[in-house]
Design an enzyme around this catalytic site. Structure first.
Site, mmCIF file in Angstrom:
data_model
loop_
_atom_site.group_PDB
_atom_site.id
_atom_site.type_symbol
_atom_site.label_atom_id
_atom_site.label_comp_id
_atom_site.label_asym_id
_atom_site.label_seq_id
_atom_site.Cartn_x
_atom_site.Cartn_y
_atom_site.Cartn_z
ATOM 1 N N TRP A 168 0.855 -1.192 0.000
ATOM 2 C CA TRP A 168 0.000 0.000 0.000
ATOM 3 C C TRP A 168 0.885 1.235 0.000
ATOM 4 O O TRP A 168 1.713 1.404 0.890
ATOM 5 C CB TRP A 168 -0.942 0.053 1.213
ATOM 6 N N GLU B 22 -3.128 -2.834 -2.396
ATOM 7 C CA GLU B 22 -4.260 -2.212 -1.693
ATOM 8 C C GLU B 22 -4.700 -0.903 -2.370
ATOM 9 O O GLU B 22 -3.948 0.046 -2.466
ATOM 10 C CB GLU B 22 -3.879 -1.952 -0.232
ATOM 11 N N LYS C 133 -7.114 2.544 -3.016
ATOM 12 C CA LYS C 133 -7.643 3.608 -2.144
ATOM 13 C C LYS C 133 -8.224 4.736 -2.981
ATOM 14 O O LYS C 133 -7.747 5.015 -4.082
ATOM 15 C CB LYS C 133 -6.510 4.120 -1.239
ATOM 16 N N ASP D 178 -9.875 -2.372 1.544
ATOM 17 C CA ASP D 178 -9.973 -1.894 2.928
ATOM 18 C C ASP D 178 -11.328 -1.195 3.072
ATOM 19 O O ASP D 178 -11.726 -0.407 2.200
ATOM 20 C CB ASP D 178 -8.801 -0.922 3.161
ATOM 21 N N HIS E 138 -11.551 2.566 2.278
ATOM 22 C CA HIS E 138 -10.885 3.115 1.093
ATOM 23 C C HIS E 138 -11.790 3.400 -0.096
ATOM 24 O O HIS E 138 -11.341 3.427 -1.228
ATOM 25 C CB HIS E 138 -9.752 2.176 0.660
ATOM 26 N N HIS F 213 -8.992 -5.758 4.326
ATOM 27 C CA HIS F 213 -8.607 -5.047 5.537
ATOM 28 C C HIS F 213 -9.878 -4.624 6.251
ATOM 29 O O HIS F 213 -10.581 -3.708 5.802
ATOM 30 C CB HIS F 213 -7.764 -3.800 5.207
ATOM 31 N N ASP G 33 -11.399 7.683 6.147
ATOM 32 C CA ASP G 33 -10.647 6.457 6.410
ATOM 33 C C ASP G 33 -9.953 6.558 7.766
ATOM 34 O O ASP G 33 -8.728 6.589 7.856
ATOM 35 C CB ASP G 33 -9.622 6.272 5.281
ATOM 36 N N ASP H 30 -9.822 4.547 10.397
ATOM 37 C CA ASP H 30 -9.270 3.352 11.037
ATOM 38 C C ASP H 30 -9.681 3.208 12.502
ATOM 39 O O ASP H 30 -8.865 2.850 13.349
ATOM 40 C CB ASP H 30 -7.739 3.309 10.885
ATOM 41 N N ASP I 270 -7.270 -3.984 10.154
ATOM 42 C CA ASP I 270 -6.505 -2.747 9.974
ATOM 43 C C ASP I 270 -7.212 -1.598 10.685
ATOM 44 O O ASP I 270 -8.069 -0.946 10.106
ATOM 45 C CB ASP I 270 -6.336 -2.450 8.471
HETATM 46 C C1 RNT Z 1 -3.833 2.975 4.927
HETATM 47 C C2 RNT Z 1 -3.962 1.538 4.574
HETATM 48 C C3 RNT Z 1 -2.884 0.620 5.086
HETATM 49 C C4 RNT Z 1 -2.381 0.968 6.459
HETATM 50 C C5 RNT Z 1 -1.443 -0.049 7.053
HETATM 51 C C6 RNT Z 1 -0.728 0.461 8.253
HETATM 52 O O1 RNT Z 1 -4.875 3.747 4.449
HETATM 53 O O2 RNT Z 1 -5.199 1.084 5.002
HETATM 54 O O3 RNT Z 1 -3.302 -0.693 5.001
HETATM 55 O O4 RNT Z 1 -3.422 1.185 7.351
HETATM 56 O O5 RNT Z 1 -0.598 -0.525 6.095
HETATM 57 ZN ZN ZN Z 2 -5.597 -0.999 4.967
#
Ligand code: RNT
Ligand code: ZN
Length: 421
Positions: free
Chosen positions: A187, A228, A230, A261, A264, A288, A296, A298, A328
């Site tokens: 990513w 990954e 986004k 994710d 994303h 994720h 985003d 998290d 994640d």
């Molecule tokens: C970030 C991505 C990625 C990170 C990790 C730490 O937007 O989701 O996966 O969160 O690699």
């Molecule tokens: Zn991620």
């Protein structure tokens, strides 16, 4: 409490049996689903590159300053082992490249090798916890201007190409060591804050970098690569170079897997719906599991509709074996052990609810255009006693039941916070 858990489970078992569901088989299935638990919830994505490592140089954001975070590899392992003891089943560990054991030396990202992860591999063998891996393309001066593998600055771009090559080499060693493939996820945060003119130019560079990286071949028995996607990030609002279409194209053409994710995509877009579409064209998929709150962000995963829908589609797709479920999230404002445990267990609870669904019966309603039958069943399932099955599952797998989690997490922080401050 133990007797009450048994009694409630017996009643639950009968109720699910009425729908043709064998709760014993469901629990066996649930137990066989590994989550790839991310190391970075334990220290707010700081890593061990220097004693005072913290997020800098862009690419990723975390807020909060809760005491007691793991400051070195021993503390992180101690916390992880505690977390694993609170999560039923056998799981994996997802490491980032910044978590190597560098012995106080400055080892730049283009210098890392399997030797820096030997300790993790030994730990993995000893604990029987397979490893997954990630390159770290953030929190570094060479990522500070917002571009890594798509940088127009050749020395920056080649630095990150070298990093990724080394990351794949380490992943392959991990895979060899554990006898099953290490999933390596790439990513990069690369993107433009404001409207760019040369999207094609930088995307072509990202493609070239990946082509160069993947000239190095490893057996898929040892490493499988994921990319990954986004939509936007803080500082890359106008254009993310590694977008969804970019990586869908790249992975399809080159036999890798995309990584989706939950945070994303557009805020109302759900990755659950992408599972069936994607898996008709790719062999495998990495997820994720996260919780975006308006962006985003998290946040720690909780049992919400998005996660439940995701779990339902994972199970209904019939392709569970091809879906790698990674976590994640990172929240630095609360008990980190609690965050890890609740995030992982909520993902498992969603999977349990999905496994307790009489899918064939519902599809039958659907095929007969009995849409009220389908709706009534979905609603009935929501008030079925899945919590009784969950508690029994936890108890029978020797991990704390739901009512015990909070005090275990609290007692742990009472012990470690004074030691670490
Ligand atoms: C970030 C991505 C990625 C990170 C990790 C730490 O937007 O989701 O996966 O969160 O690699
Ligand atoms: Zn991620």
């Amino acid at each position: 409490m133990s007797d009450r858990i048994n009694r409630s489970y017996e009643l639950a078992r009968e109720q699910y049996a009425e729908l043709g569901i064998d709760t014993e088989a469901v629990m066996k299935k649930l137990e066989s689903i590994p989550l790839s638990i991310h190391c970075w919830q334990g220290d707010d994505v700081s890593g061990f590159e220097s004693p005072d490592s913290k997020l800098s140089g862009g690419g990723i954001q975390v807020t909060g300053n809760y005491p007691g975070k793991a400051g070195n590899v021993d503390q992180l392992r101690q916390d992880l082992e505690k977390a694993y003891s609170m999560i039923p089943g056998n799981h994996r560990l997802n490491l980032h490249a910044i978590y190597g054991e560098f012995d106080g030396k400055k080892v730049d990202r283009d210098e890392i090798g399997p030797e820096h992860f030997k300790g993790w591999m030994e730990w993995s063998t000893q604990k029987n916890i397979p490893l997954d891996f990630n390159g770290s393309f953030f929190s570094h001066p060479k990522a500070a201007d917002g571009f890594t593998l798509s940088s127009k600055n050749e020395s920056i771009r080649s630095f990150w190409i070298e990093h990724t090559k080394r990351v794949r080499k380490i992943s392959a060693e991990m895979g060899k060591n554990q006898g099953n493939p290490c999933i390596n996820n790439i990513w990069v945060a690369d993107g433009f804050k404001d409207i760019p003119a040369d999207r094609m130019g930088v995307r072509a560079l990202l493609k070239d970098s990946l082509d160069e990286i993947f000239t190095e071949k490893y057996s898929k028995e040892h490493v499988k690569d994921a990319l990954e996607t986004k939509l936007f990030g803080i500082g890359s609002e106008a254009c993310v170079i590694g977008s969804h279409e970019f990586y869908m194209g790249y992975t399809l053409k080159n036999g890798h897997m995309p990584c989706f994710d939950l945070g994303h995509f557009h805020p109302t877009e759900l990755i659950a719906d992408k599972i069936s579409s994607t898996l008709l064209f790719t062999d495998e998929l990495l997820l994720h599991v996260s919780r975006p709150v308006r962006w985003d962000s998290d946040h720690v995963v909780v049992l919400n509709d998005d996660v439940l829908f995701l779990a339902q589609e994972i199970i209904r797709s019939g392709r569970l074996e091809n879906i790698h479920i990674g976590l994640d999230f990172f929240d630095a404002t609360l008990n980190r052990l609690g965050a890890w445990t609740t995030g992982a267990r909520s993902t498992q609870k969603a999977l349990l609810m999905a496994l307790l669904e009489p899918t064939d019966m519902i599809i039958d309603f659907e095929e007969k255009e009995n849409y009220y039958g389908r709706m009534a069943m979905f609603e009935r399932l929501k008030s079925m006693p899945f919590g009784s099955v969950w508690d029994y599952f936890c108890k029978s797998r020797n991990v704390p039941v739901e009512a015990e989690i909070y005090s275990v997490a609290r007692d742990y922080e009472k012990k470690i916070i004074p030691e670490r401050s």
